[in-house]
Design a protein around this motif. Structure first.
Motif, PDB file in Angstrom:
ATOM      1  N   MET A   1     -16.553 -43.016 -21.655  1.00  0.00           N
ATOM      2  CA  MET A   1     -17.848 -43.180 -21.724  1.00  0.00           C
ATOM      3  C   MET A   1     -17.756 -43.136 -20.813  1.00  0.00           C
ATOM      4  O   MET A   1     -16.990 -44.185 -19.824  1.00  0.00           O
ATOM      5  CB  MET A   1     -17.353 -44.891 -22.346  1.00  0.00           C
ATOM      6  N   ARG A   2     -17.839 -43.158 -20.032  1.00  0.00           N
ATOM      7  CA  ARG A   2     -18.672 -43.103 -19.219  1.00  0.00           C
ATOM      8  C   ARG A   2     -19.409 -44.268 -18.625  1.00  0.00           C
ATOM      9  O   ARG A   2     -20.593 -44.474 -18.791  1.00  0.00           O
ATOM     10  CB  ARG A   2     -20.057 -41.660 -19.458  1.00  0.00           C
ATOM     11  N   GLY A   3     -18.886 -45.240 -18.110  1.00  0.00           N
ATOM     12  CA  GLY A   3     -19.715 -46.592 -17.558  1.00  0.00           C
ATOM     13  C   GLY A   3     -18.942 -47.359 -19.314  1.00  0.00           C
ATOM     14  O   GLY A   3     -19.480 -48.926 -18.517  1.00  0.00           O
ATOM     15  N   PHE A   4     -18.485 -47.154 -20.062  1.00  0.00           N
ATOM     16  CA  PHE A   4     -18.711 -48.739 -21.221  1.00  0.00           C
ATOM     17  C   PHE A   4     -16.937 -48.618 -20.520  1.00  0.00           C
ATOM     18  O   PHE A   4     -16.123 -48.167 -20.396  1.00  0.00           O
ATOM     19  CB  PHE A   4     -17.911 -48.019 -22.903  1.00  0.00           C
ATOM     20  N   ARG A   5     -16.840 -50.227 -20.526  1.00  0.00           N
ATOM     21  CA  ARG A   5     -16.316 -50.992 -20.326  1.00  0.00           C
ATOM     22  C   ARG A   5     -15.234 -50.684 -21.486  1.00  0.00           C
ATOM     23  O   ARG A   5     -13.919 -51.242 -21.273  1.00  0.00           O
ATOM     24  CB  ARG A   5     -16.223 -52.534 -20.745  1.00  0.00           C
TER      25      ARG A   5
ATOM     26  N   LEU B   1     -23.929 -40.815 -24.436  1.00  0.00           N
ATOM     27  CA  LEU B   1     -23.428 -40.889 -22.806  1.00  0.00           C
ATOM     28  C   LEU B   1     -24.269 -40.739 -22.312  1.00  0.00           C
ATOM     29  O   LEU B   1     -24.173 -41.339 -21.076  1.00  0.00           O
ATOM     30  CB  LEU B   1     -22.692 -40.046 -23.942  1.00  0.00           C
TER      31      LEU B   1
ATOM     32  N   VAL C   1     -26.095 -43.876 -20.647  1.00  0.00           N
ATOM     33  CA  VAL C   1     -26.008 -44.690 -19.957  1.00  0.00           C
ATOM     34  C   VAL C   1     -25.390 -44.341 -17.918  1.00  0.00           C
ATOM     35  O   VAL C   1     -25.215 -43.442 -17.876  1.00  0.00           O
ATOM     36  CB  VAL C   1     -24.165 -44.922 -20.119  1.00  0.00           C
TER      37      VAL C   1
ATOM     38  N   ARG D   1     -19.455 -37.387 -14.861  1.00  0.00           N
ATOM     39  CA  ARG D   1     -18.769 -38.709 -15.141  1.00  0.00           C
ATOM     40  C   ARG D   1     -17.370 -39.056 -14.515  1.00  0.00           C
ATOM     41  O   ARG D   1     -16.901 -38.014 -15.315  1.00  0.00           O
ATOM     42  CB  ARG D   1     -19.527 -39.512 -16.285  1.00  0.00           C
TER      43      ARG D   1
END
Length: 63
Positions: free
Chosen positions: A1-5, A43, A46, A59
């Protein structure tokens, strides 16, 4: 994800809309090759924090 923690500890993930699982997949598949249009739209929403990656339009998912 592309940016999700969640990417840091996630092994499998799901895209859920209105209580229905639309896609369930391994982390790499979910982030790099999402199959459902809703997953792709999530996605794409983000922001990409690294300006170099943003310019390339790519990403990066750890692991």
């Amino acid at each position: 994800m592309r940016g999700f923690r969640a990417r840091l500890w996630l092994t499998r993930g799901a895209a859920i809309k209105r209580g229905r699982i639309l896609e369930l997949a391994e982390k790499r598949t979910l982030f790099h090759n999402p199959q459902h249009e809703y997953t792709r739209s999530l996605l794409d929403a983000v922001p990409i924090p690294d300006p170099r990656l943003r310019r390339q339009g790519t990403r990066q998912a750890p692991g």
